[in-house]
Design an enzyme around this catalytic site. Structure first.
Site, PDB file in Angstrom:
ATOM      1  N   ARG A 299     -29.919  68.109  58.650  1.00 17.11           N
ATOM      2  CA  ARG A 299     -28.532  67.671  59.537  1.00 17.11           C
ATOM      3  C   ARG A 299     -29.579  68.501  60.919  1.00 17.11           C
ATOM      4  O   ARG A 299     -28.616  67.431  61.158  1.00 17.11           O
ATOM      5  CB  ARG A 299     -27.921  68.373  59.333  1.00 17.11           C
ATOM      6  CG  ARG A 299     -26.350  68.429  57.845  1.00 17.11           C
ATOM      7  CD  ARG A 299     -25.145  68.598  57.986  1.00 17.11           C
ATOM      8  NE  ARG A 299     -26.034  70.081  57.441  1.00 17.11           N
ATOM      9  CZ  ARG A 299     -24.684  71.138  56.579  1.00 17.11           C
ATOM     10  NH1 ARG A 299     -23.527  71.255  56.996  1.00 17.11           N
ATOM     11  NH2 ARG A 299     -24.780  72.306  56.429  1.00 17.11           N
TER      12      ARG A 299
ATOM     13  N   HIS B 134     -35.515  78.633  32.796  1.00  9.56           N
ATOM     14  CA  HIS B 134     -36.338  78.670  32.096  1.00  9.56           C
ATOM     15  C   HIS B 134     -36.841  79.543  30.673  1.00  9.56           C
ATOM     16  O   HIS B 134     -37.543  78.974  29.637  1.00  9.56           O
ATOM     17  CB  HIS B 134     -37.282  79.644  33.261  1.00  9.56           C
ATOM     18  CG  HIS B 134     -37.413  79.150  34.370  1.00  9.56           C
ATOM     19  ND1 HIS B 134     -36.933  78.017  35.520  1.00  9.56           N
ATOM     20  CD2 HIS B 134     -37.100  80.185  35.745  1.00  9.56           C
ATOM     21  CE1 HIS B 134     -36.640  77.861  36.228  1.00  9.56           C
ATOM     22  NE2 HIS B 134     -37.010  78.947  36.363  1.00  9.56           N
TER      23      HIS B 134
HETATM   24  C1  BG6 Z   1     -36.424  80.588  40.186  1.00  7.88           C
HETATM   25  C2  BG6 Z   1     -35.680  80.691  40.183  1.00  7.88           C
HETATM   26  O1  BG6 Z   1     -36.067  79.252  39.163  1.00  7.88           O
HETATM   27  O2  BG6 Z   1     -37.990  80.796  39.677  1.00  7.88           O
HETATM   28  C3  BG6 Z   1     -36.088  82.483  40.551  1.00  7.88           C
HETATM   29  O3  BG6 Z   1     -34.494  81.030  40.638  1.00  7.88           O
HETATM   30  C4  BG6 Z   1     -37.847  82.773  40.148  1.00  7.88           C
HETATM   31  O4  BG6 Z   1     -34.740  83.439  41.130  1.00  7.88           O
HETATM   32  C5  BG6 Z   1     -38.847  81.614  40.035  1.00  7.88           C
HETATM   33  O5  BG6 Z   1     -37.755  84.310  41.028  1.00  7.88           O
HETATM   34  C6  BG6 Z   1     -39.489  81.736  39.522  1.00  7.88           C
HETATM   35  O6  BG6 Z   1     -40.290  81.482  38.865  1.00  7.88           O
HETATM   36  P1  BG6 Z   1     -42.271  81.673  38.969  1.00  7.88           P
HETATM   37  O7  BG6 Z   1     -42.400  80.187  39.385  1.00  7.88           O
HETATM   38  O8  BG6 Z   1     -42.416  82.429  40.368  1.00  7.88           O
HETATM   39  O9  BG6 Z   1     -42.247  82.074  37.714  1.00  7.88           O
END
Ligand code: BG6
Length: 489
Positions: free
Chosen positions: A50, A241
């Protein structure tokens, strides 16, 4: 030497182009792909948000972000070339009267040219943005739309987003990102399982005692209090994840690496997850919330203090779950999942613990158990723990030691960030590392049931001090089954 095959020239529009994800991940990832010669110079990157910014202002913002991400490897000469393909279009995509002209004029019109719309915005804007893109006549056959997680906050909201996006884009044009699937070590999971014959005969309830999946973080809220407090660890990490890691560990071998073959196998695993009822929820799950403690030797605030919430919050910052995959291969094998903020250290591991030898001839205290430990991050490695005889006279002393495959020792390459791989896959139209609609919805179905069980049984988060491995109940979860969380060293 890794060989990078250039992709076809493309246009990418990043909605939320001035936001945190764009600055920390997307723009640096695109610059790295440029440095490796994968992005043709007649491609176009258009940041959109925006704020009123000119191209020059956006290039400055992008440069700062990429310079910060590159550190001492900053290449100012290449940047000068790269920034020429970066533009900015100020649009409020939620405003029906918005002028899409500045964006339209940047987009090339060749029918085959990939046109990527990356929604790096809050999920509640996804549908409005897609509809506006459709109404402005910018969605074409070669378009792809990229949705960041979380897609909704439950099954119902995920369906509404999927339906709304589906009004404008076909399912094969929708790329639902889970950045864990772009991590090198996560992709290696499939290679390890399906390019080696050693593991498959052992990969079932016949030989595996249990599986542990841990994604531990030492960070706290990092300025995301607003989002995180509405989400919590289950929605933020487990729904996506951790369940993706579980799927890759538990799925059947796909027929080939085609998009739908892999995704179909993952969906079968999600559909086989046993629902956790209110009666079981305290025995099979642990919710935690950190209080003040020490993180990396320094005093760390508790979750409520970080939120500065006077009213308190019941959001969990830690979850452990004993999950079951109810199918022929995995019957009776627990999958223990665990994730949390402000834990003792940052590490992500998958531990496959094999069954003990049926008869122990080496005497008491010998742990005749093999473990395959896949360290996803940091210090990426695959270790197979075997028992060996400790050298020396005076009886047979048995010790568990790893056959150790460390990435750092085996490869000298820089590991690309997960987003680099995923962005190039989007341009190529390769969907295999992205989630299909049913996959996201199956994950929500299981998570929704768990949340409902927490609510029905009134299970509130248990306290754990920052810098520890979660509430005591997390250790008890395994202890009740005569097991313990694997710890390095
Ligand atoms: C994200 C989450 O999807 O993954 C975060 O929203 C988290 O809360 C992050 O910290 C962790 O990712 P990575 O790649 O640092 O393990």
């Amino acid at each position: 030497m890794a060989k990078f095959v250039p992709v076809d020239p493309f246009d990418i529009v990043i909605f939320g182009g001035t936001g945190d994800l764009s600055k920390r991940k997307l723009l640096p990832a695109l610059f790295h792909r440029w440095l490796d010669g994968q992005i043709p110079p007649n491609s176009t990157i258009i940041g959109s948000a925006r704020s009123e910014l000119a191209d020059a202002g956006y290039r400055r913002l992008a440069r700062e972000a990429c310079e910060a991400a590159s550190g001492k490897d900053w290449d100012a000469k290449e940047w000068a070339k790269f920034e020429k393909i970066i533009y900015y279009a100020a649009i409020d995509a939620t405003d029906p009267g918005a002028d899409w002209g500045p964006l339209r004029k940047r987009l090339k019109t060749e029918a085959e040219r990939p046109r990527v719309f990356y929604l790096a915005t809050s999920p509640h804007l996804y549908v409005d943005i897609c509809r506006a893109v459709g109404k402005a006549g910018l969605a074409c056959e070669a378009s792809r739309v990229v949705l960041e997680k979380p897609i909704g906050t439950d099954l119902e909201s995920a369906r509404a987003i999927n339906d709304g996006v589906g009004e404008v884009f076909t399912e094969r044009q929708v790329f639902r990102i889970d950045h864990y699937l772009g991590k090198e070590t996560v992709q290696n999971l499939m290679v390890l399982r399906f390019a080696n014959t050693l593991f498959e005969p052992l990969w079932s309830h016949n030989f595996i005692d249990h599986v542990q999946i841990t994604v531990a973080e030492n960070l706290g809220l990092e300025g995301r209090a607003d989002y995180y407090d509405r989400s919590g660890a289950l929605r933020d990490m487990v729904q996506n994840h951790l369940l993706q890691l579980l799927c890759l560990t538990a799925m059947e071998p796909p027929n080939n690496l085609g998009d739908d073959e892999i995704r179909t196998e993952k969906i079968k695993v999600l559909n086989a997850l046993g629902e956790i009822s209110p009666e079981q929820v305290k025995k099979q799950t642990v919710r935690g919330q950190y209080t003040a403690g020490l993180s990396g030797g320094k005093p760390a605030k508790g979750y409520l203090e970080e939120l500065s919430s006077a009213t308190g919050s019941k959001t969990e910052t830690f979850v452990a779950v004993k999950a079951e995959v109810k199918n022929w291969r995995w019957a009776g094998v627990p999958f223990y999942l665990r994730t949390g903020k402000r834990m003792s250290s940052r590490h992500s591991d998958i531990v496959i613990q094999f069954k003990a030898a049926p008869h122990n001839i080496f005497g008491q205290g010998v742990d005749s158990v093999n473990r395959l430990v896949i360290r996803l991050q940091p210090d990426e490695a695959v270790r197979l723990f075997v028992q060996i005889k400790e050298p020396g006279p005076g009886g047979l002393r048995v010790k568990s030691l790893p056959l150790n495959l460390s990435y750092a020792e085996s490869f000298t390459l820089r590991y690309p960030d997960a987003y680099e791989r995923l962005l190039m896959d989007i341009v190529r139209g390769n969907l295999s590392l992205f989630m299909r609609r049913e996959e996201v919805e199956a994950a929500w179905r299981w998570v929704d049931c768990l949340i409902e069980s927490w609510e029905t049984s009134g299970y509130e988060p248990e306290a754990y001090a920052a810098g520890t491995d979660g509430p005591l109940a997390a250790a008890m979860l395994l202890d009740r089954d005569g097991r313990s969380w694997w710890k390095e060293g």
